[in-house]
Design an enzyme around this catalytic site. Structure first.
Site, PDB file in Angstrom:
ATOM      1  N   ASP A   1      76.985  -4.632  62.137  1.00  0.00           N
ATOM      2  CA  ASP A   1      76.620  -5.307  63.381  1.00  0.00           C
ATOM      3  C   ASP A   1      77.867  -5.906  64.040  1.00  0.00           C
ATOM      4  O   ASP A   1      78.954  -5.907  63.460  1.00  0.00           O
ATOM      5  CB  ASP A   1      75.571  -6.395  63.117  1.00  0.00           C
ATOM      6  CG  ASP A   1      76.078  -7.490  62.172  1.00  0.00           C
ATOM      7  OD1 ASP A   1      77.001  -8.233  62.569  1.00  0.00           O
ATOM      8  OD2 ASP A   1      75.561  -7.608  61.049  1.00  0.00           O
ATOM      9  N   THR A  47      77.680 -11.473  50.033  1.00  0.00           N
ATOM     10  CA  THR A  47      77.694 -10.076  49.585  1.00  0.00           C
ATOM     11  C   THR A  47      77.371 -10.001  48.102  1.00  0.00           C
ATOM     12  O   THR A  47      77.777 -10.861  47.323  1.00  0.00           O
ATOM     13  CB  THR A  47      79.052  -9.387  49.859  1.00  0.00           C
ATOM     14  OG1 THR A  47      79.058  -8.097  49.233  1.00  0.00           O
ATOM     15  CG2 THR A  47      80.219 -10.208  49.366  1.00  0.00           C
ATOM     16  N   SER A  48      76.640  -8.985  47.723  1.00  0.00           N
ATOM     17  CA  SER A  48      76.259  -8.792  46.318  1.00  0.00           C
ATOM     18  C   SER A  48      77.418  -8.314  45.470  1.00  0.00           C
ATOM     19  O   SER A  48      77.353  -8.353  44.248  1.00  0.00           O
ATOM     20  CB  SER A  48      75.125  -7.769  46.239  1.00  0.00           C
ATOM     21  OG  SER A  48      75.583  -6.503  46.718  1.00  0.00           O
ATOM     22  N   HIS A  55      82.634  -0.540  57.062  1.00  0.00           N
ATOM     23  CA  HIS A  55      81.575   0.463  57.052  1.00  0.00           C
ATOM     24  C   HIS A  55      81.160   0.926  58.449  1.00  0.00           C
ATOM     25  O   HIS A  55      80.092   1.513  58.608  1.00  0.00           O
ATOM     26  CB  HIS A  55      80.361  -0.066  56.281  1.00  0.00           C
ATOM     27  CG  HIS A  55      80.651  -0.274  54.829  1.00  0.00           C
ATOM     28  ND1 HIS A  55      79.990  -1.196  54.039  1.00  0.00           N
ATOM     29  CD2 HIS A  55      81.571   0.315  54.013  1.00  0.00           C
ATOM     30  CE1 HIS A  55      80.477  -1.152  52.803  1.00  0.00           C
ATOM     31  NE2 HIS A  55      81.437  -0.243  52.768  1.00  0.00           N
ATOM     32  N   GLN A  82      81.614  -5.948  55.559  1.00  0.00           N
ATOM     33  CA  GLN A  82      80.867  -4.739  55.202  1.00  0.00           C
ATOM     34  C   GLN A  82      79.766  -4.461  56.229  1.00  0.00           C
ATOM     35  O   GLN A  82      79.156  -3.400  56.208  1.00  0.00           O
ATOM     36  CB  GLN A  82      80.214  -4.907  53.825  1.00  0.00           C
ATOM     37  CG  GLN A  82      81.207  -5.067  52.689  1.00  0.00           C
ATOM     38  CD  GLN A  82      80.487  -5.299  51.366  1.00  0.00           C
ATOM     39  OE1 GLN A  82      80.152  -4.358  50.660  1.00  0.00           O
ATOM     40  NE2 GLN A  82      80.246  -6.554  51.040  1.00  0.00           N
ATOM     41  N   ASN A  83      79.520  -5.438  57.103  1.00  0.00           N
ATOM     42  CA  ASN A  83      78.416  -5.325  58.048  1.00  0.00           C
ATOM     43  C   ASN A  83      78.773  -4.406  59.210  1.00  0.00           C
ATOM     44  O   ASN A  83      79.912  -4.360  59.657  1.00  0.00           O
ATOM     45  CB  ASN A  83      78.035  -6.708  58.581  1.00  0.00           C
ATOM     46  CG  ASN A  83      77.596  -7.638  57.468  1.00  0.00           C
ATOM     47  OD1 ASN A  83      77.137  -7.189  56.423  1.00  0.00           O
ATOM     48  ND2 ASN A  83      77.752  -8.929  57.676  1.00  0.00           N
ATOM     49  N   ARG A 108      67.836  -0.011  64.045  1.00  0.00           N
ATOM     50  CA  ARG A 108      68.790  -1.026  63.579  1.00  0.00           C
ATOM     51  C   ARG A 108      69.600  -1.573  64.750  1.00  0.00           C
ATOM     52  O   ARG A 108      69.846  -2.771  64.854  1.00  0.00           O
ATOM     53  CB  ARG A 108      69.751  -0.422  62.545  1.00  0.00           C
ATOM     54  CG  ARG A 108      69.112  -0.106  61.218  1.00  0.00           C
ATOM     55  CD  ARG A 108      70.068  -0.427  60.077  1.00  0.00           C
ATOM     56  NE  ARG A 108      70.383  -1.829  60.029  1.00  0.00           N
ATOM     57  CZ  ARG A 108      71.481  -2.335  59.463  1.00  0.00           C
ATOM     58  NH1 ARG A 108      72.378  -1.531  58.944  1.00  0.00           N
ATOM     59  NH2 ARG A 108      71.695  -3.622  59.427  1.00  0.00           N
ATOM     60  N   TYR A 125      68.935   4.539  62.865  1.00  0.00           N
ATOM     61  CA  TYR A 125      70.002   3.681  63.384  1.00  0.00           C
ATOM     62  C   TYR A 125      69.682   3.135  64.770  1.00  0.00           C
ATOM     63  O   TYR A 125      70.158   2.054  65.137  1.00  0.00           O
ATOM     64  CB  TYR A 125      71.339   4.419  63.359  1.00  0.00           C
ATOM     65  CG  TYR A 125      71.899   4.507  61.959  1.00  0.00           C
ATOM     66  CD1 TYR A 125      72.530   3.418  61.365  1.00  0.00           C
ATOM     67  CD2 TYR A 125      71.729   5.666  61.200  1.00  0.00           C
ATOM     68  CE1 TYR A 125      73.005   3.482  60.075  1.00  0.00           C
ATOM     69  CE2 TYR A 125      72.204   5.734  59.887  1.00  0.00           C
ATOM     70  CZ  TYR A 125      72.839   4.638  59.341  1.00  0.00           C
ATOM     71  OH  TYR A 125      73.298   4.692  58.040  1.00  0.00           O
TER      72      TYR A 125
END
Length: 225
Positions: A89, A170-171, A103, A86-87, A55, A52
């Site tokens: 950042d 997003t998937s 998240h 959902q990110n 990241r 992390y």
């Protein structure tokens, strides 16, 4: 009019942030079980922290995209615009948006003794020995696989009041986040922006098969916003 925007990795990938699920994604280099589960934290907290940290360093060195700024502008023009991401950042915030992070947030840490004790991380490093005010080790303030999503109920409440529901980048493969679609009212106008939108099975959604920055501009023009 309530506009709800639900964003995923695709909107930040344009800024150069690695995705998890792409062919060149982070999971190609790491096993989920080794860096993103409570078990991984117990087994090898240093590896998790190092993962992390890298990241976080990447996020700090990255700037928001046109799509991030376009959504911030939308939120200013239409105060009843809600952004759920959902990110992990902070590119939405740096562009000027208020956001619900499903998240967690990469630039924050939380106490391992009290989940409600959350602190900002100065710089990009979080190391073993970095303690919360209670004296316990700090961990990344992210939701790992197998953990509850604390703000899921908040997101469901927002989605259930949408008049317009827009999905970007997003998937729709990560649950429970992807289940938000099930709570969107039947009357709401539903859109999805993604380069692979035409190949996604999302009944009732109008599709814009473009990148986030181009697609948001296209969508705003179509909606006359």
């Amino acid at each position: 009019m309530n506009i709800v925007v639900f964003t995923g990795a695709g909107i930040s990938a344009e800024a150069g942030i690695s995705t998890f699920r792409g062919s060149d994604g982070l999971w190609e280099k790491y096993r989920i079980e080794d860096v993103a589960t409570p078990q991984a934290w117990k087994k090898n907290p240093k590896l998790v922290l190092d993962f992390y940290n890298q990241r976080r360093k990447q996020v700090i060195e990255t700037t928001p995209t046109k799509a991030h700024y376009q959504l911030a502008e939308l939120q200013k023009l239409y105060p009843s615009t809600f952004i759920i991401t959902q990110n992990i950042d902070d590119l939405h915030e740096r562009a000027g948006s208020n956001v619900v992070h499903l998240h967690g947030e990469i630039r924050k840490a939380r106490s391992t003794a009290d989940d409600s004790l959350i602190v900002d991380i100065e710089g990009w490093r979080l190391d073993l020995g970095d303690l919360c005010p209670l004296g316990s080790q700090l961990r990344p303030h992210v939701v790992w696989f197998g953990e509850d999503v604390p703000l899921m109920e908040t997101a469901i409440d927002i989605a259930s009041k949408a008049d317009i529901f827009l999905v970007i980048g997003t998937s729709l493969l990560v649950y429970p986040a992807a289940s938000l679609l099930y709570y969107v009212p039947a009357h709401a106008e539903k859109w999805i922006i993604d380069p692979n939108a035409e190949n996604m099975h999302v009944p009732g959604f109008k599709k814009i098969s473009q990148s986030a920055s181009i697609g948001v501009k296209t969508w705003k023009n179509l909606m006359k916003l």
